[in-house]
Design a protein around this motif. Structure first.
Motif, PDB file in Angstrom:
ATOM      1  N   ASP A   1      -4.744  19.670 -50.030  1.00  0.00           N
ATOM      2  CA  ASP A   1      -4.034  18.967 -48.963  1.00  0.00           C
ATOM      3  C   ASP A   1      -2.953  19.833 -48.325  1.00  0.00           C
ATOM      4  O   ASP A   1      -2.576  19.601 -47.176  1.00  0.00           O
ATOM      5  CB  ASP A   1      -3.392  17.684 -49.509  1.00  0.00           C
ATOM      6  CG  ASP A   1      -4.405  16.583 -49.767  1.00  0.00           C
ATOM      7  OD1 ASP A   1      -5.489  16.614 -49.148  1.00  0.00           O
ATOM      8  OD2 ASP A   1      -4.112  15.690 -50.583  1.00  0.00           O
ATOM      9  N   GLU A   2      -2.449  20.817 -49.076  1.00  0.00           N
ATOM     10  CA  GLU A   2      -1.405  21.694 -48.554  1.00  0.00           C
ATOM     11  C   GLU A   2      -1.963  23.007 -48.009  1.00  0.00           C
ATOM     12  O   GLU A   2      -1.218  23.816 -47.452  1.00  0.00           O
ATOM     13  CB  GLU A   2      -0.377  21.984 -49.655  1.00  0.00           C
ATOM     14  CG  GLU A   2       0.352  20.732 -50.137  1.00  0.00           C
ATOM     15  CD  GLU A   2       1.303  21.007 -51.275  1.00  0.00           C
ATOM     16  OE1 GLU A   2       1.304  22.137 -51.811  1.00  0.00           O
ATOM     17  OE2 GLU A   2       2.054  20.084 -51.649  1.00  0.00           O
TER      18      GLU A   2
ATOM     19  N   VAL B   1      -5.264  23.221 -46.176  1.00  0.00           N
ATOM     20  CA  VAL B   1      -5.991  22.996 -44.923  1.00  0.00           C
ATOM     21  C   VAL B   1      -5.055  22.322 -43.922  1.00  0.00           C
ATOM     22  O   VAL B   1      -4.535  21.237 -44.195  1.00  0.00           O
ATOM     23  CB  VAL B   1      -7.234  22.123 -45.160  1.00  0.00           C
ATOM     24  CG1 VAL B   1      -7.955  21.868 -43.846  1.00  0.00           C
ATOM     25  CG2 VAL B   1      -8.169  22.798 -46.165  1.00  0.00           C
ATOM     26  N   PRO B   2      -4.824  22.925 -42.762  1.00  0.00           N
ATOM     27  CA  PRO B   2      -3.937  22.302 -41.768  1.00  0.00           C
ATOM     28  C   PRO B   2      -4.427  20.920 -41.359  1.00  0.00           C
ATOM     29  O   PRO B   2      -5.627  20.637 -41.334  1.00  0.00           O
ATOM     30  CB  PRO B   2      -3.997  23.286 -40.587  1.00  0.00           C
ATOM     31  CG  PRO B   2      -4.384  24.595 -41.198  1.00  0.00           C
ATOM     32  CD  PRO B   2      -5.308  24.246 -42.329  1.00  0.00           C
ATOM     33  N   ALA B   3      -3.484  20.057 -41.038  1.00  0.00           N
ATOM     34  CA  ALA B   3      -3.809  18.665 -40.709  1.00  0.00           C
ATOM     35  C   ALA B   3      -4.659  18.544 -39.458  1.00  0.00           C
ATOM     36  O   ALA B   3      -5.327  17.521 -39.267  1.00  0.00           O
ATOM     37  CB  ALA B   3      -2.520  17.860 -40.555  1.00  0.00           C
ATOM     38  N   ASP B   4      -4.644  19.569 -38.602  1.00  0.00           N
ATOM     39  CA  ASP B   4      -5.440  19.492 -37.372  1.00  0.00           C
ATOM     40  C   ASP B   4      -6.834  20.086 -37.523  1.00  0.00           C
ATOM     41  O   ASP B   4      -7.578  20.194 -36.550  1.00  0.00           O
ATOM     42  CB  ASP B   4      -4.705  20.168 -36.210  1.00  0.00           C
ATOM     43  CG  ASP B   4      -4.448  21.655 -36.449  1.00  0.00           C
ATOM     44  OD1 ASP B   4      -4.636  22.114 -37.597  1.00  0.00           O
ATOM     45  OD2 ASP B   4      -4.058  22.341 -35.498  1.00  0.00           O
TER      46      ASP B   4
ATOM     47  N   ARG C   1     -10.477  19.577 -39.017  1.00  0.00           N
ATOM     48  CA  ARG C   1     -11.389  18.585 -39.577  1.00  0.00           C
ATOM     49  C   ARG C   1     -12.426  19.293 -40.452  1.00  0.00           C
ATOM     50  O   ARG C   1     -13.184  20.136 -39.963  1.00  0.00           O
ATOM     51  CB  ARG C   1     -12.091  17.792 -38.475  1.00  0.00           C
ATOM     52  CG  ARG C   1     -13.086  16.784 -39.021  1.00  0.00           C
ATOM     53  CD  ARG C   1     -13.715  15.923 -37.947  1.00  0.00           C
ATOM     54  NE  ARG C   1     -14.668  15.000 -38.541  1.00  0.00           N
ATOM     55  CZ  ARG C   1     -14.336  13.863 -39.142  1.00  0.00           C
ATOM     56  NH1 ARG C   1     -13.066  13.508 -39.210  1.00  0.00           N
ATOM     57  NH2 ARG C   1     -15.261  13.077 -39.671  1.00  0.00           N
TER      58      ARG C   1
ATOM     59  N   GLU D   1      -5.868  13.314 -49.629  1.00  0.00           N
ATOM     60  CA  GLU D   1      -5.526  13.003 -48.239  1.00  0.00           C
ATOM     61  C   GLU D   1      -6.529  13.620 -47.274  1.00  0.00           C
ATOM     62  O   GLU D   1      -6.891  13.007 -46.267  1.00  0.00           O
ATOM     63  CB  GLU D   1      -4.102  13.481 -47.938  1.00  0.00           C
ATOM     64  CG  GLU D   1      -3.032  12.684 -48.653  1.00  0.00           C
ATOM     65  CD  GLU D   1      -3.168  11.183 -48.429  1.00  0.00           C
ATOM     66  OE1 GLU D   1      -3.358  10.770 -47.255  1.00  0.00           O
ATOM     67  OE2 GLU D   1      -3.105  10.420 -49.410  1.00  0.00           O
ATOM     68  N   LEU D   2      -6.988  14.819 -47.569  1.00  0.00           N
ATOM     69  CA  LEU D   2      -8.017  15.443 -46.734  1.00  0.00           C
ATOM     70  C   LEU D   2      -9.299  14.614 -46.767  1.00  0.00           C
ATOM     71  O   LEU D   2      -9.941  14.413 -45.732  1.00  0.00           O
ATOM     72  CB  LEU D   2      -8.276  16.868 -47.216  1.00  0.00           C
ATOM     73  CG  LEU D   2      -9.249  17.725 -46.414  1.00  0.00           C
ATOM     74  CD1 LEU D   2      -8.887  19.208 -46.571  1.00  0.00           C
ATOM     75  CD2 LEU D   2     -10.688  17.524 -46.855  1.00  0.00           C
TER      76      LEU D   2
ATOM     77  N   ARG E   1      -9.556  11.415 -47.290  1.00  0.00           N
ATOM     78  CA  ARG E   1      -9.341  10.192 -46.502  1.00  0.00           C
ATOM     79  C   ARG E   1      -9.394  10.490 -45.004  1.00  0.00           C
ATOM     80  O   ARG E   1      -9.923   9.703 -44.220  1.00  0.00           O
ATOM     81  CB  ARG E   1      -7.987   9.581 -46.850  1.00  0.00           C
ATOM     82  CG  ARG E   1      -7.898   8.945 -48.216  1.00  0.00           C
ATOM     83  CD  ARG E   1      -6.601   8.174 -48.384  1.00  0.00           C
ATOM     84  NE  ARG E   1      -6.507   7.587 -49.715  1.00  0.00           N
ATOM     85  CZ  ARG E   1      -5.860   8.142 -50.725  1.00  0.00           C
ATOM     86  NH1 ARG E   1      -5.247   9.317 -50.560  1.00  0.00           N
ATOM     87  NH2 ARG E   1      -5.812   7.546 -51.908  1.00  0.00           N
ATOM     88  N   ARG E   2      -8.828  11.612 -44.607  1.00  0.00           N
ATOM     89  CA  ARG E   2      -8.715  11.925 -43.185  1.00  0.00           C
ATOM     90  C   ARG E   2     -10.035  12.362 -42.576  1.00  0.00           C
ATOM     91  O   ARG E   2     -10.405  11.937 -41.483  1.00  0.00           O
ATOM     92  CB  ARG E   2      -7.667  13.035 -42.991  1.00  0.00           C
ATOM     93  CG  ARG E   2      -7.419  13.420 -41.551  1.00  0.00           C
ATOM     94  CD  ARG E   2      -6.344  14.468 -41.409  1.00  0.00           C
ATOM     95  NE  ARG E   2      -6.820  15.821 -41.677  1.00  0.00           N
ATOM     96  CZ  ARG E   2      -6.478  16.542 -42.733  1.00  0.00           C
ATOM     97  NH1 ARG E   2      -5.665  16.035 -43.666  1.00  0.00           N
ATOM     98  NH2 ARG E   2      -6.949  17.765 -42.901  1.00  0.00           N
ATOM     99  N   CYS E   3     -10.762  13.216 -43.283  1.00  0.00           N
ATOM    100  CA  CYS E   3     -11.947  13.862 -42.697  1.00  0.00           C
ATOM    101  C   CYS E   3     -13.266  13.279 -43.174  1.00  0.00           C
ATOM    102  O   CYS E   3     -14.285  13.465 -42.495  1.00  0.00           O
ATOM    103  CB  CYS E   3     -11.919  15.358 -43.001  1.00  0.00           C
ATOM    104  SG  CYS E   3     -10.464  16.234 -42.382  1.00  0.00           S
TER     105      CYS E   3
END
Length: 233
Positions: free
Chosen positions: A126-127, A129-132, A134, A155-156, A158-160
């Motif tokens: 999670d720290e 891979v940048p949040a932007d 995918r 978190e990654l 959940r997001r991607c």
């Protein structure tokens, strides 16, 4: 069809199936993460399938990370072990069989493996891979440390909602991490709402395994796919 050629034949079969999954999931611009990248065999297929994507290779052994840097100059090489915390930790380098190396000792198939205890950096994906960015696919081969690696990537995930191809040898290989197959199921299926499949089952578009099917599959298989429920490729 599953091969009958012993451990080496099974591992080759899993690699072949993993390549088929990569080719199905990854468009030319797909972004991927290879956790436990080793010498880069699977990473090479990720780059071939997604030449215009962004790729991350997580590898704690210095000599292997150096090789990845040399041979894959466009890849972000993370010189650390994937974990659920960022810091430093002991690492067991299996000199006689580097593919068995990991943050903790695991049962080895051969007697008298040559071991070296070293210290490596640890990272949470999670720290890293940048949040932007995918991520479309993650491959994990960490010799029993898959739950701690996945916790650090929650978190990654959940997001991607990437497809995750991972090695999982059951409770025996995870004992020294203090985790179990039940923890894996709880994280991926219960908490993150993923479905679990065998590799051939995923390629055949079979329904996700239920808990009983997963327990049965663990008696003879050690590679699995996690995907978002209802995902179709």
């Amino acid at each position: 069809m599953r091969p009958e050629a012993g451990l080496a034949g099974m591992n080759d079969w899993y690699d072949e199936l993993t390549v088929q999954i990569i080719e199905r999931v990854c468009s030319p611009t797909a972004n991927t993460v290879d956790i436990g990248a080793g010498g880069g065999d699977i990473l090479a297929h990720l780059l071939r399938a997604a030449p215009r994507g962004r790729h991350f290779a997580v590898e704690p052994l210095p000599e292997l990370a150096d090789r990845l840097d040399r041979e894959f100059p466009g890849v972000t090489v993370v010189r650390a072990a994937a974990s659920d915390r960022t810091g430093r930790d002991g690492f067991v380098h299996v000199l006689s069989n580097p593919g068995y190396s990991g943050l903790r000792r695991r049962p080895y198939d051969r007697e008298n493996e040559t071991l070296e205890d070293i210290v490596v950096d640890t990272v949470r994906l999670d720290e890293v891979v940048p949040a932007d960015v995918r991520v479309d696919l993650i491959k994990i081969d960490v010799e029993g440390g898959e739950v701690v690696a996945l916790r650090g990537a929650a978190e990654l995930l959940r997001r991607c909602r990437p497809v995750v191809v991972f090695e999982h040898g059951g409770d025996r290989t995870m004992r020294e991490y203090g985790t179990t197959s039940a923890d894996l199921w709880a994280l991926l299926v219960t908490e993150l709402d993923y479905g679990l499949h065998t590799l051939p089952g995923w390629l055949e578009r079979s329904p996700a395994l239920d808990a009983g099917d997963f327990a049965a599959a663990l008696r003879e298989q050690w590679y699995f796919v996690a995907d978002q429920r209802g995902q179709a490729w």
